[in-house]
Design an enzyme around this catalytic site. Structure first.
Site, PDB file in Angstrom:
ATOM      1  CG  ASP A   7       3.006  29.742 110.536  1.00 33.19           C
ATOM      2  OD1 ASP A   7       1.979  29.023 110.625  1.00 33.19           O
ATOM      3  OD2 ASP A   7       3.042  30.764 109.823  1.00 33.19           O
ATOM      4  CB  CYS A  64       2.138  28.399 107.307  1.00 30.77           C
ATOM      5  SG  CYS A  64       2.058  28.664 105.531  1.00 30.77           S
ATOM      6  CB  THR A  66      -1.316  30.723 102.552  1.00 35.52           C
ATOM      7  OG1 THR A  66       0.112  30.744 102.717  1.00 35.52           O
ATOM      8  CG2 THR A  66      -1.877  32.111 102.830  1.00 35.52           C
ATOM      9  CG  HIS A  97       1.618  12.234  87.707  1.00 36.80           C
ATOM     10  ND1 HIS A  97       0.768  12.828  86.798  1.00 36.80           N
ATOM     11  CD2 HIS A  97       1.286  10.908  87.715  1.00 36.80           C
ATOM     12  CE1 HIS A  97      -0.036  11.906  86.277  1.00 36.80           C
ATOM     13  NE2 HIS A  97       0.248  10.736  86.823  1.00 36.80           N
ATOM     14  CG  HIS A 132       4.871  10.539  85.933  1.00 37.50           C
ATOM     15  ND1 HIS A 132       4.313  11.639  85.333  1.00 37.50           N
ATOM     16  CD2 HIS A 132       4.004   9.511  85.735  1.00 37.50           C
ATOM     17  CE1 HIS A 132       3.143  11.296  84.804  1.00 37.50           C
ATOM     18  NE2 HIS A 132       2.940  10.016  85.026  1.00 37.50           N
TER      19      HIS A 132
HETATM   20  C1  RB5 Z   1       1.379  34.261 109.119  1.00 34.28           C
HETATM   21  O1  RB5 Z   1       0.621  35.400 109.407  1.00 34.28           O
HETATM   22  C2  RB5 Z   1       1.216  33.897 107.656  1.00 34.28           C
HETATM   23  O2  RB5 Z   1       1.787  34.874 106.859  1.00 34.28           O
HETATM   24  C3  RB5 Z   1       1.841  32.558 107.381  1.00 34.28           C
HETATM   25  O3  RB5 Z   1       1.269  31.604 108.193  1.00 34.28           O
HETATM   26  C4  RB5 Z   1       1.691  32.018 105.978  1.00 34.28           C
HETATM   27  O4  RB5 Z   1       0.388  32.116 105.552  1.00 34.28           O
HETATM   28  C5  RB5 Z   1       2.644  32.526 104.996  1.00 34.28           C
HETATM   29  O5  RB5 Z   1       2.688  32.043 103.847  1.00 34.28           O
END
Ligand code: RB5
Length: 149
Positions: A7, A64, A66, A97, A132
């Site tokens: 993203d 993304c 996180t 695994h 596994h």
């Molecule tokens: C975008 O602001 C953020 O929410 C997205 O990149 C991600 O971290 C969501 O899990």
């Protein structure tokens, strides 16, 4: 062939990982996004994971903010085992695994140097099979609506 996607928040990390893949001469398909403009992670997750599920790509790398949201979306695609990683051990053992086929990382969590190390170990670690394999089969059985208990 590797699919890579992100993203907007993961876009800078995706671009850094592409440099690593270029240097390592690893072929990839970039499913987007292609600019830092706002772009929802589920779209890139589905695009990349559809290619893995179809056998067009062996694995996918997704970024993304996180790494979490895009991994959640990825795991909704049938046949996908996506792991959100920010440490070397997890990136190695989710292959060894769990036979993970998608690696997810967060641009707001780890730097490009570590991310490229995680990509390298993820792409170069084989699934160990054996006991596994039974567990991975159980994961896929849940996906197919079977009861394990
Ligand atoms: C975008 O602001 C953020 O929410 C997205 O990149 C991600 O971290 C969501 O899990």
């Amino acid at each position: 062939m590797i699919a890579i996607g992100s993203d907007h928040a993961g876009f800078p990390l995706k671009e850094e990982i592409k440099k690593y893949l270029d240097e390592a001469k690893i072929e990839y398909i970039d499913v987007g996004c292609y600019t830092p403009e706002r772009f929802d992670y589920a779209i890139s997750a589905q695009k990349a994971c559809d290619k893995v599920a179809a056998g067009e790509c062996d694995k996918a790398i997704l970024c993304c903010g996180t790494g979490v949201g895009i991994s959640m979306a990825a795991n909704k695609v049938k046949g996908i085992r996506a792991c959100c990683c920010s440490d070397y051990f997890s990136a190695k053992y989710t292959r060894a695994h769990n036979d993970a086929n998608v690696l997810c990382m967060g641009d707001r969590v780890i730097g490009a140097g570590l991310a490229c190390e995680l990509v390298e170990v993820f792409l170069n670690t084989e699934f160990e099979g054996g006991r596994h394999a039974t567990r991975v089969d159980q994961i896929m059985a849940i996906e197919n609506g079977e009861k394990l208990y």
